[in-house]
Design a protein around this motif. Structure first.
Motif, short mmCIF file in Angstrom:
data_model
loop_
_atom_site.label_atom_id
_atom_site.label_comp_id
_atom_site.label_asym_id
_atom_site.label_seq_id
_atom_site.Cartn_x
_atom_site.Cartn_y
_atom_site.Cartn_z
N VAL A 206 -1.83 2.73 -4.94
CA VAL A 206 -2.41 3.84 -4.18
C VAL A 206 -3.89 3.55 -4.03
N GLN B 272 -3.00 9.13 -0.75
CA GLN B 272 -3.11 10.27 -1.65
C GLN B 272 -4.55 10.80 -1.62
N THR C 32 -2.66 -0.79 -11.22
CA THR C 32 -1.37 -0.25 -10.78
C THR C 32 -0.31 -0.23 -11.87
N GLN D 23 0.17 1.87 8.22
CA GLN D 23 1.62 1.90 8.22
C GLN D 23 2.11 0.89 9.25
N CYS E 245 0.86 -1.18 0.00
CA CYS E 245 0.00 0.00 0.00
C CYS E 245 0.90 1.23 0.00
N ARG E 246 0.83 1.99 -1.06
CA ARG E 246 1.67 3.17 -1.17
C ARG E 246 1.10 4.30 -0.30
N ASN F 20 5.03 -2.73 -7.60
CA ASN F 20 5.32 -1.60 -6.73
C ASN F 20 4.16 -1.21 -5.83
N GLY F 21 3.17 -2.07 -5.69
CA GLY F 21 2.03 -1.75 -4.84
C GLY F 21 1.06 -0.80 -5.51
#
Length: 274
Positions: free
Chosen positions: A112, A20, A98, A162, A16-17, A109-110
């Motif tokens: 958003v 945003q 993605t 996180q 999970c980026r 790269n996960g």
């Protein structure tokens, strides 16, 4: 140790980026009655099996896609049936949402979350025999009452968290800590939120609303317990998904003006991003 637990122990990927915000993204606060009401003091679903699946999150950082697939299954379970979501379907959606190219690790790269949800709204989540389209909206991640309303009324809350290195600690059998909490033992590693990375998971139920009351999270094909103070510490974003095709109306599900407001918020957003 069983084969299943062995698999879980050795393969848990994040993806999970950082959260945003997109212009015009739908907000659950548009459903004024639904979002602002007092959430249930406890939500016991121990008698219902949401049957979460790994959906490729043991080899890919596709937690944002796996979260949607497992949200479908949680919604179906609450309505008294189940829906088949395959790993290939989850990976296909991960690719679409993605830019992941299957077989190319450099593109893993996960995702958003808001962009992944936008893809689901616009293009649907394709399964073997049908494509399902969610409505969605974002919530203030610091508003735990709002998050409880999402959990109780929209099957589960779709969260971005996180994770700390301490959260990823494993015992000799490869099991995670039985309860994720903020006062982790010193030998479990760095307790700083984000020291391990970002992850998408679902909040399914809760025993109460006090800091040390427990919630059930759906992640990596299993149920993970955590405290509310852990949720407050780790959370970076929160969203609700509504599957009009699956969810049985009634109970705490949004209706009337609230439902109409969510429909319009999503339609307005699509007009802006299409």
């Amino acid at each position: 140790m069983t084969e299943k637990s062995h698999q879980l122990a050795n393969a848990r990927k994040l993806g999970c980026r950082p959260a945003q915000i997109r212009i015009g993204q739908p907000r659950l606060s548009a459903m004024r009655g639904f979002y602002a009401r007092q959430a249930p003091a406890r939500l016991d679903r121990s008698h219902i099996d949401p049957a979460p699946l790994m959906l490729g999150n043991d080899v890919l950082g596709d937690c944002t896609s796996a979260g949607i697939g497992n949200h479908l299954r949680a919604t179906a379970a609450l309505a008294g049936f189940q829906i088949a979501v395959t790993t290939s379907a989850a990976v296909q959606f991960y690719s679409r949402s993605t830019g992941y190219v299957p077989g190319n690790p450099a593109t893993d790269n996960g995702g958003v979350e808001v962009d992944v949800l936008t893809t689901a709204l616009r293009d649907g989540y394709a399964l073997a025999d049908q494509t399902l389209f969610p409505l969605w909206g974002s919530a203030d991640p610091s508003d735990l009452n709002g998050i409880r309303n999402i959990t109780a009324g929209l099957s589960a809350a779709y969260l971005g968290v996180q994770l700390a290195t301490a959260d990823m600690w494993e015992d000799q059998d490869g099991n995670l800590p039985p309860v994720w909490d903020t006062d982790s033992p010193a030998d479990h590693g760095d307790p700083t939120p984000g020291s391990a990375g970002g992850h998408c998971l679902l909040l399914w139920d809760y025993t109460g609303t006090a800091d040390t009351d427990l919630v059930t999270l759906l992640t990596w094909g299993s149920r993970q317990k955590a405290t509310w103070r852990w949720v407050r510490s780790r959370i970076m974003e929160a969203h609700g998904l509504a599957w009009g095709q699956l969810h049985a109306p009634g109970g705490l599900y949004p209706a009337g003006d609230d439902w109409a407001a969510l429909v319009e918020a999503n339609a307005a957003y699509l007009r802006g991003v299409s």
